[in-house]
Scaffold this motif. Structure first.
Motif: not given
Length: 87
Positions: A13-20, A66-72
């Motif tokens: 699920a995390t991999a999917d979030r990152v891919a999006r 930065r966007a990944l960090h902002e996404a937690g």
């Protein structure tokens, strides 16, 4: 203690979030490492998601970081030239 199936589901699920997120930023990427193996039915223990990207490491990747960090999400990147690519 967390079941291995639950942890694997969370990792995918995390991999999917990152891919999006990468797609939203126009970064082409491929999942590599243990998560890629799991997607093909070869389960391996892992605590991270490894990606190969095709993006400008000086401008685009810091923006994505930065966007990944902002996404937690915890994220880091390293730049390694391979093949015929110029460093």
């Amino acid at each position: 203690m967390e079941k291995d199936d639950d942890r694997g589901d969370r990792t995918l699920a995390t991999a999917d979030r990152v891919a999006r997120l990468l797609e939203e930023h126009g970064v082409a990427a491929a999942i590599i490492g243990a998560v890629a193996c799991a997607a093909h039915g070869y389960a391996r223990a892992t605590a991270d998601v490894d990606l190969a990207t095709y993006a400008d490491p000086m401008t685009k990747l810091p923006e994505v970081l930065r966007a990944l960090h902002e996404a937690g999400l915890q994220a880091e990147f390293s730049c390694e030239a391979r093949g015929n690519a110029k460093p």
